[in-house]
Design a protein around this motif. Structure first.
Motif, PDB file in Angstrom:
ATOM      1  N   PHE A 110      -2.017   4.227  11.614  1.00 36.72           N
ATOM      2  CA  PHE A 110      -1.188   4.034  10.431  1.00 36.72           C
ATOM      3  C   PHE A 110       0.018   3.146  10.740  1.00 36.72           C
ATOM      4  N   MET A 111       0.603   3.347  11.945  1.00 37.78           N
ATOM      5  CA  MET A 111       1.775   2.548  12.296  1.00 37.78           C
ATOM      6  C   MET A 111       1.397   1.076  12.410  1.00 37.78           C
ATOM      7  N   TRP A 112       0.249   0.855  13.017  1.00 39.49           N
ATOM      8  CA  TRP A 112      -0.227  -0.520  13.155  1.00 39.49           C
ATOM      9  C   TRP A 112      -0.350  -1.183  11.780  1.00 39.49           C
ATOM     10  N   MET A 113      -0.967  -0.454  10.863  1.00 38.60           N
ATOM     11  CA  MET A 113      -1.179  -1.020   9.539  1.00 38.60           C
ATOM     12  C   MET A 113       0.136  -1.200   8.791  1.00 38.60           C
ATOM     13  N   ALA A 114       1.022  -0.189   8.925  1.00 38.85           N
ATOM     14  CA  ALA A 114       2.299  -0.288   8.218  1.00 38.85           C
ATOM     15  C   ALA A 114       3.109  -1.461   8.765  1.00 38.85           C
ATOM     16  N   PHE A 115       3.012  -1.671  10.058  1.00 40.25           N
ATOM     17  CA  PHE A 115       3.723  -2.772  10.692  1.00 40.25           C
ATOM     18  C   PHE A 115       3.195  -4.102  10.184  1.00 40.25           C
ATOM     19  N   LYS A 116       1.873  -4.181  10.041  1.00 37.43           N
ATOM     20  CA  LYS A 116       1.267  -5.453   9.632  1.00 37.43           C
ATOM     21  C   LYS A 116       1.441  -5.731   8.142  1.00 37.43           C
ATOM     22  N   THR A 117       1.315  -4.651   7.325  1.00 41.56           N
ATOM     23  CA  THR A 117       1.293  -4.890   5.887  1.00 41.56           C
ATOM     24  C   THR A 117       2.619  -4.573   5.221  1.00 41.56           C
ATOM     25  N   GLY A 118       3.449  -3.759   5.867  1.00 44.21           N
ATOM     26  CA  GLY A 118       4.744  -3.442   5.286  1.00 44.21           C
ATOM     27  C   GLY A 118       4.711  -2.377   4.217  1.00 44.21           C
ATOM     28  N   THR A 119       3.577  -1.740   4.010  1.00 42.96           N
ATOM     29  CA  THR A 119       3.528  -0.654   3.031  1.00 42.96           C
ATOM     30  C   THR A 119       2.673   0.474   3.588  1.00 42.96           C
ATOM     31  N   TYR A 120       2.898   1.654   3.036  1.00 43.10           N
ATOM     32  CA  TYR A 120       2.135   2.801   3.530  1.00 43.10           C
ATOM     33  C   TYR A 120       0.906   3.082   2.685  1.00 43.10           C
ATOM     34  N   ASP A 121       0.729   2.294   1.660  1.00 41.80           N
ATOM     35  CA  ASP A 121      -0.392   2.536   0.749  1.00 41.80           C
ATOM     36  C   ASP A 121      -1.720   2.219   1.449  1.00 41.80           C
ATOM     37  N   PHE A 122      -2.735   3.088   1.238  1.00 46.07           N
ATOM     38  CA  PHE A 122      -4.036   2.856   1.851  1.00 46.07           C
ATOM     39  C   PHE A 122      -4.683   1.571   1.356  1.00 46.07           C
ATOM     40  N   ALA A 123      -4.376   1.224   0.126  1.00 49.19           N
ATOM     41  CA  ALA A 123      -5.023   0.041  -0.446  1.00 49.19           C
ATOM     42  C   ALA A 123      -4.715  -1.192   0.392  1.00 49.19           C
ATOM     43  N   ALA A 124      -3.505  -1.169   1.034  1.00 48.36           N
ATOM     44  CA  ALA A 124      -3.118  -2.319   1.851  1.00 48.36           C
ATOM     45  C   ALA A 124      -4.041  -2.479   3.049  1.00 48.36           C
ATOM     46  N   ILE A 125      -4.514  -1.344   3.597  1.00 49.26           N
ATOM     47  CA  ILE A 125      -5.427  -1.401   4.744  1.00 49.26           C
ATOM     48  C   ILE A 125      -6.659  -2.194   4.346  1.00 49.26           C
ATOM     49  N   SER A 126      -7.131  -1.873   3.162  1.00 51.01           N
ATOM     50  CA  SER A 126      -8.341  -2.511   2.668  1.00 51.01           C
ATOM     51  C   SER A 126      -8.162  -4.020   2.554  1.00 51.01           C
ATOM     52  N   THR A 127      -7.051  -4.416   1.940  1.00 51.25           N
ATOM     53  CA  THR A 127      -6.854  -5.852   1.749  1.00 51.25           C
ATOM     54  C   THR A 127      -6.588  -6.546   3.071  1.00 51.25           C
ATOM     55  N   TYR A 128      -5.848  -5.846   3.961  1.00 47.14           N
ATOM     56  CA  TYR A 128      -5.520  -6.480   5.238  1.00 47.14           C
ATOM     57  C   TYR A 128      -6.766  -6.755   6.061  1.00 47.14           C
ATOM     58  N   THR A 129      -7.623  -5.720   6.198  1.00 45.63           N
ATOM     59  CA  THR A 129      -8.800  -5.909   7.044  1.00 45.63           C
ATOM     60  C   THR A 129      -9.791  -6.879   6.414  1.00 45.63           C
ATOM     61  N   ALA A 130      -9.785  -6.946   5.093  1.00 46.68           N
ATOM     62  CA  ALA A 130     -10.720  -7.869   4.445  1.00 46.68           C
ATOM     63  C   ALA A 130     -10.351  -9.312   4.735  1.00 46.68           C
ATOM     64  N   THR A 131      -9.038  -9.566   4.915  1.00 43.12           N
ATOM     65  CA  THR A 131      -8.610 -10.950   5.094  1.00 43.12           C
ATOM     66  C   THR A 131      -8.475 -11.353   6.559  1.00 43.12           C
ATOM     67  N   HIS A 132      -8.700 -10.390   7.462  1.00 40.76           N
ATOM     68  CA  HIS A 132      -8.550 -10.745   8.869  1.00 40.76           C
ATOM     69  C   HIS A 132      -9.872 -10.656   9.612  1.00 40.76           C
ATOM     70  N   ASP A 133      -9.794 -11.002  10.897  1.00 43.30           N
ATOM     71  CA  ASP A 133     -10.987 -11.033  11.733  1.00 43.30           C
ATOM     72  C   ASP A 133     -11.675  -9.669  11.773  1.00 43.30           C
ATOM     73  N   SER A 134     -12.999  -9.687  11.892  1.00 44.47           N
ATOM     74  CA  SER A 134     -13.740  -8.435  11.813  1.00 44.47           C
ATOM     75  C   SER A 134     -13.483  -7.546  13.028  1.00 44.47           C
ATOM     76  N   SER A 135     -13.077  -8.169  14.163  1.00 44.72           N
ATOM     77  CA  SER A 135     -12.848  -7.336  15.346  1.00 44.72           C
ATOM     78  C   SER A 135     -11.661  -6.395  15.129  1.00 44.72           C
ATOM     79  N   ILE A 136     -10.678  -6.839  14.332  1.00 45.07           N
ATOM     80  CA  ILE A 136      -9.540  -5.969  14.016  1.00 45.07           C
ATOM     81  C   ILE A 136     -10.022  -4.738  13.265  1.00 45.07           C
ATOM     82  N   GLY A 137     -10.928  -4.999  12.322  1.00 50.00           N
ATOM     83  CA  GLY A 137     -11.490  -3.891  11.559  1.00 50.00           C
ATOM     84  C   GLY A 137     -12.150  -2.874  12.462  1.00 50.00           C
ATOM     85  N   ILE A 138     -12.910  -3.373  13.447  1.00 48.64           N
ATOM     86  CA  ILE A 138     -13.630  -2.455  14.337  1.00 48.64           C
ATOM     87  C   ILE A 138     -12.667  -1.628  15.172  1.00 48.64           C
TER      88      ILE A 138
END
Lengths: 301, 676
Positions: free
Chosen positions: B179-207
């Motif tokens: 969660f900290m990683w995602m909050a750091f990258k996206t700046g929000t705690y909303d789960f929806a941000a995880i979805s958008t972030y991983t969709a726009t970045h490299d697939s290895s990050i998702g894994i």
């Protein structure tokens, strides 16, 4: 429907043929082919003795065991004609229905509180667990080969044209015969005619059954043989017309019974603690079949 | 919105009110609270099955930001599972806890934690804000801890509880990391941000992100090798709590994995293979260790690991289906996993409740001391038998339906697989078959030894069946088990919505769950009915045929021996002896044996075996041991002499003051060298 009737007819004679073969091989006069049937009929007419230790489990178990075999019979097809029940993945249902019968057999043996029957129950549970993978992998190989997932479709599509397919069918026959031997607790795994309870598997589990229940168990055993025989027949008949396939059915059932009789006459039983290894060999044979199928389909590239 | 406020207010009210009631009142109030919360959450769950989606935004706080609550079909499905188990568990627990009437304060705490656990689990299904999620997760972990250590007078219970607490906090570390990683990258705690972030970045990050969450949820779910807390916590807790833990708490791990799959959308093929392999190992390892257990509840706990493995196989298949765009495989896989989640919650809670009945009646769970309970507790026996057959995956009960779906998935995948996946499939089939066979060995042992035969131990007290009121919820569960087995289509229709979240087919018709493998379900249901009728018919014939026959009773045939006693019976250990010999390299069993001397040994002898978890030894005990011995070298520092502690203080102060000075000097020196 056809297979159901044929299996019943084959089941009537199967055990008789085995014991007749054994008596001829050992030079005895021996009982007639119908003796097992007469035994069963006699048992059906008898009263029963139940152990004081037993409960309702012991009373219902033979019925459920018998019903599971009948259910399995309903699923087995006959070449082109479907079994009465047929759907995708019906062989999974087939194996698990048989497992229900086994489950009740085992717990009914435990119900008597006898040390001998517990011993048989323990062995039955372990060996049938070890035998099952062979069957599933075998069916997986055929499913891969034919592209279908139900007994009838698989068998109907199983064309035996090339030499390698014959090799495949031979291996499959071997696996199915051995699975049948394990499931029915016959010779190299278990010797029903041994006179020591310590060395039996199936026979020792039913020591306390009597009367109608014992009749049900014995009948179920005869039918179970014929069920596996019918599966083997299905490997070969494919789309052949009934005028050939029905005689072929009886010929194969007959030769399977004779083979079992001969094996029991001339072979010694395996040592009990080596059985597990032996059964695992079956799984590797079915793995072999699977790899052959992969080879045929060119999946190795 | 009002409903959600009511849900939260209820919790507050319960916390304040429960201590003031008498013992019976506490139970009733707890049950009513659970019932009300169930009604509220079931209302939403039911609507999601009809295709609705809800989104509520709670104001939250400065720290967390807005807290979105999103309720979709996946949440709905898990809320349904949680509610079923909690209603039956609460009802059963109400009577189970009657035996601890005297511990008034302890019961208050227990009741409050029970309601909190329920609420926390429900909210975990809907909260979509990292911080609120972690808070709810922590509430769940702590309330479960309090529930486990109800009998905290026993040292083993307390140890098990602490073991659970530590391991669940290790899982929180990974959760926070993700969660900290995602909050750091996206700046929000909303789960929806995880979805958008991983969709726009490299697939290895998702894994990597997914694996981070996977470890979290795998610890909770009990995947091997993260399972070691589970076999301790389950037996230590009271029966209804064990049922709930096994039925629901470990399922929240499954929910987490499924939720993250929806959010992250990683490279499904790789993830699918990873999950499949881990699940196969979990399934096989779980059941193998279950077989050698002597403690009934511990045996059941290891079976939970096995069933989590089966669920995992379903999820793995679903992922691979998504990865290879094989919609049928994907739907079968996820459908099998979700259905098995429900199924396992049902039969495992039933097994734990019946084990609780056995414990209440005999005060022991050591199966070598039990036997012949069928005569004393026929209803408990019947219920245990139903659950045992169901857990072995044998028709006509519910376990078979979900295993059948997974088998069908495997066999249908076969037709389009290439080399590597073919090998994977065949080993999965092998694994699944072995799991089924071993489960049968295990449950014939457990059922046969505990309930059948003659008693192995003379108890001082009378053994009697628990009252019907207590058995009532158990019958409810049994009815559900049977109805899923006989009407599988009904439940598959319910499951259509959650599955379509993955497959992406959103029509209102039954399209996602069509195709040859699902048509089979209808025939399967007919076959199950036919089977039941067949058994009934044959039983009727038997009844009629033997009506006039002479029925006698006599002792069990002892092969000529006429003075058998209960000690001659096969024991649980001897029942699985050949299995133990066969799988010796994997199993760790310590033996305590007393050698006998002489031809006619006169001294009493004792023989004990203790099964142990080989992986736990390798992964936890051994590293802990070497860590301890390493830390032991510094033991001289902690010598209890005041002078030394003052010395440490002075050293610390000098260092704090001195280090910056030294640092400055070094910098100066470096600059000096540079100038040279």
């Amino acid at each position: 429907m056809l297979s159901f009737i044929l299996i019943i007819i084959a089941g009537l004679f199967f055990s008789g043929i085995i014991s007749r073969t054994k008596s001829i091989a050992s030079g005895r006069k021996g009982p007639g082919i119908f003796q097992p049937l007469k035994d069963v009929v006699r048992l059906f007419k008898k009263g029963a003795i139940y152990s004081e230790t037993t409960s309702f489990i012991f009373q219902i178990a033979p019925t459920i065991y018998f019903a599971s075999i009948i259910m399995a019979m309903l699923i087995v097809p006959f070449g082109q004609s479907k079994g009465i029940i047929s759907f995708n993945g019906d062989f999974v249902f087939f194996a698990y229905v048989l497992a229900l019968g086994k489950f009740f057999n085992i717990i009914s043996a435990m119900d008597t509180g006898s040390s001998f029957e517990g011993m048989g129950a323990s062995r039955e549970a372990l060996y049938s667990m070890l035998a099952e993978p062979a069957f599933f992998i075998l069916m997986g190989s055929f499913s891969l080969l034919t592209g279908h997932t139900s007994f009838q479709e698989i068998f109907a599509a199983l064309h035996l044209g090339s030499t390698i397919s014959y090799a495949l069918a031979t291996l499959a026959t071997f696996v199915l015969v051995m699975v049948a031997m394990i499931e029915n607790s016959r010779m190299p795994i278990d010797d029903p005619k041994t006179h020591l309870e310590l060395t039996m598997i199936h026979e020792v589990m039913i020591l306390d059954n009597s009367g109608f229940d014992l009749g049900l168990i014995l009948t179920a055993g005869y039918l179970k043989f014929a069920v596996y025989g019918a599966l083997i027949v299905n490997l070969f008949i494919g789309i052949v017309g009934y005028q050939y396939s029905i005689p072929l059915f009886f010929a194969i059932q007959f030769s399977m019974a004779v083979t079992i009789g001969l094996v029991e006459s001339f072979m010694a039983r395996f040592r009990m603690n080596h059985n597990a290894q032996f059964i695992l060999v079956l799984s590797s044979v079915s793995f072999l079949i699977f790899f052959v199928v992969m080879l045929i389909l060119g999946k190795f590239i | 919105m009002i409903l959600i406020k009511a849900f939260l207010l209820l919790l507050l009210l319960i916390t304040v009110l429960i201590p003031f009631f008498n013992v019976k009142g506490k139970g009733i109030v707890t049950f009513i609270a659970i019932l009300l919360n169930t009604l509220i959450s079931s209302y939403f769950a039911f609507l999601t099955f009809l295709g609705e989606k809800f989104e509520f935004i709670l104001p939250g706080s400065i720290v967390s930001g807005l807290i979105p609550l999103r309720i979709d079909a996946l949440s709905g499905w898990f809320m349904m599972v949680i509610n079923i188990v909690f209603i039956t568990g609460g009802f059963y627990g109400f009577f189970y806890m009657n035996n601890y009437k005297s511990q008034k304060n302890n019961l208050s705490l227990h009741s409050i934690s029970f309601v909190f656990l329920h609420a926390a689990l429900i909210s975990l299904c809907v909260i979509q804000n990292s911080i609120a999620f972690i808070v709810a997760w922590e509430i769940m972990a702590l309330s479960a801890f309090i529930l486990i250590i109800f009998e905290h007078g026993k040292i083993t219970t307390l140890k098990a509880g602490i073991n659970y607490l530590i391991q669940s906090h290790i899982s929180i570390v990974f959760l926070m990391l993700g969660f900290m990683w995602m909050a750091f990258k996206t700046g929000t705690y909303d789960f929806a941000a995880i979805s958008t972030y991983t969709a726009t970045h490299d697939s290895s990050i998702g894994i990597i992100l997914f694996l981070c969450f996977f470890v979290t949820f795998a610890i909770k779910a009990g995947f091997v090798p993260f399972h070691t807390w589970l076999p301790y916590a389950h037996p230590a807790a009271p029966a209804h709590i064990s049922g709930i833990m096994s039925g629901v708490i470990i399922k929240i791990g499954i929910f987490g994995i499924l939720r993250m799959l929806l959010l992250i959308k990683p490279d499904f093929t790789i993830i699918g293979y990873i999950i499949l392999i881990v699940s196969l190992i979990s399934g096989l390892y779980g059941v193998m260790l279950a077989i050698i257990q002597h403690n009934l509840k511990k045996l059941l706990a290891y079976h939970s690991i096995e069933n989590i493995g089966i669920i995992g196989i379903g999820i793995g298949l679903g992922c691979i289906g998504l990865g290879s765009e094989n919609i049928i495989l994907a739907s079968i896989g996820f459908a099998g996993a979700l259905l098995h989640t429900l199924n396992h919650a049902l039969f495992k809670s039933l097994l734990f409740y019946t084990a609780g009945n056995v414990y209440l009646a005999t005060h022991t769970l050591d199966i070598e001391h039990l036997g012949g309970l069928i005569k004393k507790m026929p209803q408990t026996t019947l219920l245990f038998l139903i659950a045992a057959i169901a857990i072995c995956g044998i028709p006509p009960f519910n376990g078979f339906i979900s295993e059948f779906l997974i088998y069908n998935g495997l066999y249908s995948w076969l037709h389009e697989a290439k080399l590597a996946s073919l090998v994977m499939i065949i080993f999965s089939i092998l694994g699944l078959v072995m799991i089924g066979g071993l489960a049968m060995l295990c449950f014939t042992k457990a059922f046969g030894v505990v309930f059948l035969g003659s008693p192995r131990h003379q108890f001082k007290h009378e053994i009697k069946e628990v009252p019907f009121k207590q058995l009532f919820p158990l019958y409810l569960i049994a009815a559900l088990i049977i109805s899923i087995g006989l009407f599988p289509k009904l439940f598959l229709n319910l499951m259509m919505k959650p599955v379509s979240l993955y497959t992406g087919i959103q029509q209102a018709s039954f399209i996602p769950l069509q195709g040859p493998s699902f048509d089979a379900i209808q025939s399967l249901s007919y076959a199950a009915w036919g089977f039941v009728l067949l058994i009934g018919g044959i039983f009727l014939i038997r009844k009629l045929a033997t009506r006039k026959r002479i029925i006698e009773t006599s002792p069990t045939w002892g092969c000529g021996y006429i003075a058998p006693n209960p000690k001659l019976q096969y024991t649980a250990n001897s029942f699985v002896r050949s299995f133990i010999k066969l799988f010796k390299p994997i199993l760790v069993i310590s033996k305590k044996e007393h050698k006998l001397h002489g031809i006619f040994p006169s001294e009493e002898t004792h023989y004990e075996t203790h099964p142990y978890d080989g992986l736990e030894k390798q992964l936890i005990d051994n590293p802990l041991k070497s860590y301890k011995s390493f830390m032991g070298r510094f033991l001289f520092l902690q010598n209890g002499k005041l002078q030394f502690y003052i010395l440490y203080g002075i050293i610390f102060i000098i260092l704090v003051i001195g280090l910056p000075l030294i640092y400055e000097k070094i910098i100066e020196l470096m600059n000096f060298f540079k100038q040279l």
